[in-house]
Design a protein around this motif. Structure first.
Motif, PDB file in Angstrom:
ATOM      1  N   LEU A  71      -2.205  -2.579   5.486  1.00  0.00           N
ATOM      2  CA  LEU A  71      -1.346  -3.973   5.167  1.00  0.00           C
ATOM      3  C   LEU A  71      -2.516  -4.960   5.047  1.00  0.00           C
ATOM      4  O   LEU A  71      -3.238  -5.092   5.888  1.00  0.00           O
ATOM      5  CB  LEU A  71      -0.471  -4.067   6.072  1.00  0.00           C
ATOM      6  CG  LEU A  71       0.867  -3.376   6.588  1.00  0.00           C
ATOM      7  CD1 LEU A  71       1.719  -3.710   7.408  1.00  0.00           C
ATOM      8  CD2 LEU A  71       1.759  -3.627   5.044  1.00  0.00           C
ATOM      9  N   PRO A  72      -2.670  -5.427   3.879  1.00  0.00           N
ATOM     10  CA  PRO A  72      -3.813  -6.525   3.631  1.00  0.00           C
ATOM     11  C   PRO A  72      -3.383  -7.847   4.591  1.00  0.00           C
ATOM     12  O   PRO A  72      -4.568  -8.537   4.822  1.00  0.00           O
ATOM     13  CB  PRO A  72      -3.517  -7.179   2.185  1.00  0.00           C
ATOM     14  CG  PRO A  72      -2.330  -6.622   1.890  1.00  0.00           C
ATOM     15  CD  PRO A  72      -1.746  -5.437   2.694  1.00  0.00           C
ATOM     16  N   GLU A  73      -2.252  -7.936   5.018  1.00  0.00           N
ATOM     17  CA  GLU A  73      -1.922  -9.268   6.016  1.00  0.00           C
ATOM     18  C   GLU A  73      -2.593  -8.870   7.329  1.00  0.00           C
ATOM     19  O   GLU A  73      -3.097  -9.970   8.266  1.00  0.00           O
ATOM     20  CB  GLU A  73      -0.610  -9.434   6.122  1.00  0.00           C
ATOM     21  CG  GLU A  73       0.179  -9.948   4.856  1.00  0.00           C
ATOM     22  CD  GLU A  73       0.779  -8.956   3.974  1.00  0.00           C
ATOM     23  OE1 GLU A  73       1.142  -8.950   2.830  1.00  0.00           O
ATOM     24  OE2 GLU A  73       0.090  -7.522   4.348  1.00  0.00           O
ATOM     25  N   LEU A  74      -3.238  -7.810   7.705  1.00  0.00           N
ATOM     26  CA  LEU A  74      -3.577  -7.621   8.956  1.00  0.00           C
ATOM     27  C   LEU A  74      -5.040  -8.402   9.246  1.00  0.00           C
ATOM     28  O   LEU A  74      -5.419  -8.645  10.268  1.00  0.00           O
ATOM     29  CB  LEU A  74      -3.922  -6.146   9.284  1.00  0.00           C
ATOM     30  CG  LEU A  74      -2.744  -5.309   9.420  1.00  0.00           C
ATOM     31  CD1 LEU A  74      -3.122  -3.559   9.240  1.00  0.00           C
ATOM     32  CD2 LEU A  74      -1.770  -5.600  10.554  1.00  0.00           C
ATOM     33  N   LEU A  95       3.288 -14.923  12.757  1.00  0.00           N
ATOM     34  CA  LEU A  95       3.519 -14.245  11.523  1.00  0.00           C
ATOM     35  C   LEU A  95       4.179 -15.118  10.746  1.00  0.00           C
ATOM     36  O   LEU A  95       4.631 -14.553   9.746  1.00  0.00           O
ATOM     37  CB  LEU A  95       4.179 -13.076  11.747  1.00  0.00           C
ATOM     38  CG  LEU A  95       3.464 -11.965  12.727  1.00  0.00           C
ATOM     39  CD1 LEU A  95       4.382 -10.550  12.794  1.00  0.00           C
ATOM     40  CD2 LEU A  95       2.301 -11.632  12.186  1.00  0.00           C
ATOM     41  N   LYS A  96       4.445 -16.316  11.247  1.00  0.00           N
ATOM     42  CA  LYS A  96       5.606 -17.234  10.401  1.00  0.00           C
ATOM     43  C   LYS A  96       4.951 -17.406   8.861  1.00  0.00           C
ATOM     44  O   LYS A  96       5.965 -17.505   8.164  1.00  0.00           O
ATOM     45  CB  LYS A  96       5.491 -18.983  11.189  1.00  0.00           C
ATOM     46  CG  LYS A  96       6.275 -19.661  10.448  1.00  0.00           C
ATOM     47  CD  LYS A  96       6.460 -20.991  11.341  1.00  0.00           C
ATOM     48  CE  LYS A  96       7.327 -21.931  10.750  1.00  0.00           C
ATOM     49  NZ  LYS A  96       7.455 -23.271  11.500  1.00  0.00           N
ATOM     50  N   ASN A  97       3.764 -17.730   8.725  1.00  0.00           N
ATOM     51  CA  ASN A  97       3.349 -17.906   7.338  1.00  0.00           C
ATOM     52  C   ASN A  97       2.688 -16.731   6.658  1.00  0.00           C
ATOM     53  O   ASN A  97       1.941 -16.769   5.973  1.00  0.00           O
ATOM     54  CB  ASN A  97       2.440 -19.027   7.398  1.00  0.00           C
ATOM     55  CG  ASN A  97       2.899 -20.385   7.717  1.00  0.00           C
ATOM     56  OD1 ASN A  97       4.013 -20.705   7.485  1.00  0.00           O
ATOM     57  ND2 ASN A  97       1.858 -21.084   8.608  1.00  0.00           N
ATOM     58  N   THR A  98       3.112 -15.336   6.911  1.00  0.00           N
ATOM     59  CA  THR A  98       2.726 -14.202   6.418  1.00  0.00           C
ATOM     60  C   THR A  98       3.919 -13.459   5.796  1.00  0.00           C
ATOM     61  O   THR A  98       4.961 -13.995   5.865  1.00  0.00           O
ATOM     62  CB  THR A  98       2.003 -13.338   7.554  1.00  0.00           C
ATOM     63  OG1 THR A  98       3.169 -13.029   8.442  1.00  0.00           O
ATOM     64  CG2 THR A  98       0.951 -14.179   8.188  1.00  0.00           C
TER      65      THR A  98
END
Length: 237
Positions: A71-74, A95-98
């Motif tokens: 996962l790139p968000e990591l 994690l609100k803005n992901t």
């Protein structure tokens, strides 16, 4: 008769003494485990990646994370300023803005991509939200003998275990996970968990066994000079 009676009493006293001695150890173990499960509040003031945040929570609580390591968000950075904040609230803020969302199931936290409303069928959503389950099995060699020390790892993660003396293993995994079985001298095998709770695996000898043995010899401290001589002798035979 008296001698036998005295021996029986001695055995009873020894059993009672052992029970009294082990009781505090058992109580302490239970207390330690209970305290660990209650450590759900986190104090952290730092800017770090989401993956680093997961690692921090794992280290300072009883929770374990399950997610796709690709996962790139990591790698996304988040600034945390929390003092004795519950893990659930901390994750909601981080994690609100992901594009990530989470589900807490007892001491397991599942991380996945957010599912847009109506984008997936109810059957697919149900499949994605299945609980992490315990998967067990036995790993054997080409002669059907149990293989001890086989690495069993969830692909793309560092979560894993090894087989015991009889080749048996147990691991927590989700239906979408792929288990990778690896052992020196044998070809790796990958199996998707799916609906299975028992996965038995048979590993076959690798065609590159000699290369693996040579690598292992170098890793254990054998000099390159000695190793090259050893290889020459093997080839000559």
């Amino acid at each position: 008769m008296k001698v036998k009676l005295i021996q029986i009493k001695k055995q009873q006293l020894l059993t009672l003494w052992l029970m009294l001695w082990l009781l505090p150890l058992s109580a302490h173990s239970y207390s330690t485990h209970a305290n660990l499960l209650n450590q759900e509040s986190i104090t952290l003031k730092q800017t770090l990646s989401i993956k680093e945040l997961f690692d921090y929570i794992t280290k300072h609580s009883a929770y374990n994370f399950f997610y796709n390591a690709d996962l790139p968000e990591l790698n996304q950075k988040v600034s945390i300023d929390a003092s004795e904040v519950k893990v659930k609230k901390l994750l909601q803020t981080a994690l609100k803005n992901t594009d990530l969302e989470f589900t807490i199931q007892k001491q397991k936290i599942l991380i996945r991509k957010k599912i847009s409303s109506g984008a997936l069928s109810s059957k697919k959503i149900q499949a994605l939200t299945q609980q992490v389950k315990n998967v067990r099995g036995t790993v054997v060699d080409e002669t059907d003998m149990g293989l001890p020390g086989v690495a069993v790892v969830i692909k793309g993660t560092k979560t894993g275990t090894t087989t015991d003396f009889d080749g048996k293993y147990s691991i927590e995994a989700s239906p979408d996970d792929i288990l990778v079985f690896s052992f020196m001298g044998y070809a790796n095998k990958e199996i998707k968990v799916g609906n299975q709770t028992k996965i038995d695996v048979k590993l076959e000898p690798s065609k590159n066994v000699l290369d693996e043995v040579i690598i292992a010899g170098v890793a254990s401290g054998t000099s390159k000079k000695k190793m090259s001589v050893s290889v020459t002798k093997v080839k000559a035979n």
